[in-house]
Write a protein that holds these residues in place. Structure first.
Motif, PDB file in Angstrom:
ATOM      1  N   SER A  51      19.879  32.141   2.937  1.00  0.00           N
ATOM      2  CA  SER A  51      18.755  31.217   2.939  1.00  0.00           C
ATOM      3  C   SER A  51      18.964  30.143   3.992  1.00  0.00           C
ATOM      4  O   SER A  51      20.078  29.654   4.186  1.00  0.00           O
ATOM      5  CB  SER A  51      18.626  30.569   1.559  1.00  0.00           C
ATOM      6  N   VAL A  52      17.867  29.793   4.655  1.00  0.00           N
ATOM      7  CA  VAL A  52      17.856  28.693   5.613  1.00  0.00           C
ATOM      8  C   VAL A  52      16.663  27.830   5.244  1.00  0.00           C
ATOM      9  O   VAL A  52      15.545  28.324   5.096  1.00  0.00           O
ATOM     10  CB  VAL A  52      17.725  29.208   7.067  1.00  0.00           C
ATOM     11  N   SER A  53      16.893  26.540   5.096  1.00  0.00           N
ATOM     12  CA  SER A  53      15.869  25.645   4.594  1.00  0.00           C
ATOM     13  C   SER A  53      14.768  25.342   5.606  1.00  0.00           C
ATOM     14  O   SER A  53      15.029  25.123   6.791  1.00  0.00           O
ATOM     15  CB  SER A  53      16.519  24.332   4.171  1.00  0.00           C
ATOM     16  N   LYS A  54      13.552  25.301   5.102  1.00  0.00           N
ATOM     17  CA  LYS A  54      12.409  24.915   5.916  1.00  0.00           C
ATOM     18  C   LYS A  54      12.499  23.435   6.284  1.00  0.00           C
ATOM     19  O   LYS A  54      11.902  22.988   7.254  1.00  0.00           O
ATOM     20  CB  LYS A  54      11.118  25.177   5.137  1.00  0.00           C
ATOM     21  N   PHE A  57      14.571  23.685   9.637  1.00  0.00           N
ATOM     22  CA  PHE A  57      13.950  24.481  10.694  1.00  0.00           C
ATOM     23  C   PHE A  57      12.516  24.775  10.291  1.00  0.00           C
ATOM     24  O   PHE A  57      12.254  25.640   9.470  1.00  0.00           O
ATOM     25  CB  PHE A  57      14.723  25.785  10.912  1.00  0.00           C
ATOM     26  N   ALA A  60       9.374  29.449  11.533  1.00  0.00           N
ATOM     27  CA  ALA A  60       9.916  30.654  10.912  1.00  0.00           C
ATOM     28  C   ALA A  60      10.813  31.424  11.873  1.00  0.00           C
ATOM     29  O   ALA A  60      11.788  32.051  11.450  1.00  0.00           O
ATOM     30  CB  ALA A  60       8.785  31.550  10.427  1.00  0.00           C
ATOM     31  N   ASP A  62      12.927  30.239  14.000  1.00  0.00           N
ATOM     32  CA  ASP A  62      14.264  29.653  13.943  1.00  0.00           C
ATOM     33  C   ASP A  62      14.967  29.998  12.633  1.00  0.00           C
ATOM     34  O   ASP A  62      16.155  30.344  12.628  1.00  0.00           O
ATOM     35  CB  ASP A  62      14.183  28.130  14.107  1.00  0.00           C
ATOM     36  N   ARG A  63      14.242  29.915  11.518  1.00  0.00           N
ATOM     37  CA  ARG A  63      14.842  30.271  10.219  1.00  0.00           C
ATOM     38  C   ARG A  63      15.282  31.726  10.208  1.00  0.00           C
ATOM     39  O   ARG A  63      16.378  32.052   9.759  1.00  0.00           O
ATOM     40  CB  ARG A  63      13.850  30.020   9.075  1.00  0.00           C
ATOM     41  N   ASN A  64      14.435  32.597  10.714  1.00  0.00           N
ATOM     42  CA  ASN A  64      14.764  34.022  10.736  1.00  0.00           C
ATOM     43  C   ASN A  64      15.970  34.305  11.612  1.00  0.00           C
ATOM     44  O   ASN A  64      16.799  35.156  11.279  1.00  0.00           O
ATOM     45  CB  ASN A  64      13.566  34.844  11.198  1.00  0.00           C
ATOM     46  N   TYR A  66      18.581  32.297  12.151  1.00  0.00           N
ATOM     47  CA  TYR A  66      19.798  31.911  11.438  1.00  0.00           C
ATOM     48  C   TYR A  66      20.059  32.800  10.231  1.00  0.00           C
ATOM     49  O   TYR A  66      21.212  33.053   9.888  1.00  0.00           O
ATOM     50  CB  TYR A  66      19.771  30.422  11.070  1.00  0.00           C
ATOM     51  N   LYS A  67      19.008  33.314   9.599  1.00  0.00           N
ATOM     52  CA  LYS A  67      19.227  34.267   8.508  1.00  0.00           C
ATOM     53  C   LYS A  67      19.843  35.556   9.041  1.00  0.00           C
ATOM     54  O   LYS A  67      20.753  36.118   8.416  1.00  0.00           O
ATOM     55  CB  LYS A  67      17.920  34.563   7.773  1.00  0.00           C
TER      56      LYS A  67
END
Length: 126
Positions: A51-54, A57, A60, A62-64, A66-67
């Motif tokens: 999980s990467v917090s909204k 980041f 999406a 950027d979150r994707n 790091y995931k």
């Protein structure tokens, strides 16, 4: 041990995830955090989620990214978790705005897994 992350190792059960956050224990190595809980032998091997917090980041993309990095570092370093006495379910978090490189995240993952294994092995089984 093959370097894979098969479907049966993915943490998808809403019930297990809710239990993780209500009863699970935590270990961290900045900027990573691992929330874990022992599971039944019938549930199979380790169960891992990322999980990467909204909050950190907003995009999406950027979150994707790091995931994907977290899943890859888990996949390559899960051999560290082989000597556990029972299966665990855990969530793997990236908790900072800092944009670390893959190499830095990989190093922190190794340190986090070693810390997790030493903490679990030091805790008596109930």
């Amino acid at each position: 041990m093959p370097f894979s992350y098969p479907k049966n190792e993915k943490l998808k059960s809403r019930k297990t995830i809710d239990l993780l956050f209500s009863e699970g224990k935590s270990v961290s190595k900045y900027p990573l955090r691992l929330v874990y809980m022992p599971v039944d032998q019938a549930d199979g091997p380790l169960r891992a989620g990322v999980s990467v917090s909204k909050k950190y980041f907003k995009k999406a993309v950027d979150r994707n990214y790091y995931k994907r990095v977290l899943r890859e570092t888990y996949r390559l370093n899960k051999a560290i978790l082989d000597n556990l006495d029972r299966p665990y379910a855990f969530m793997f978090f990236y908790q900072t705005k800092d944009r670390l490189t893959y190499q830095e995240i990989n190093l922190k993952t190794i340190q986090l897994f070693e810390k997790f294994v030493s903490q679990v092995n030091a805790t008596p089984i109930r």
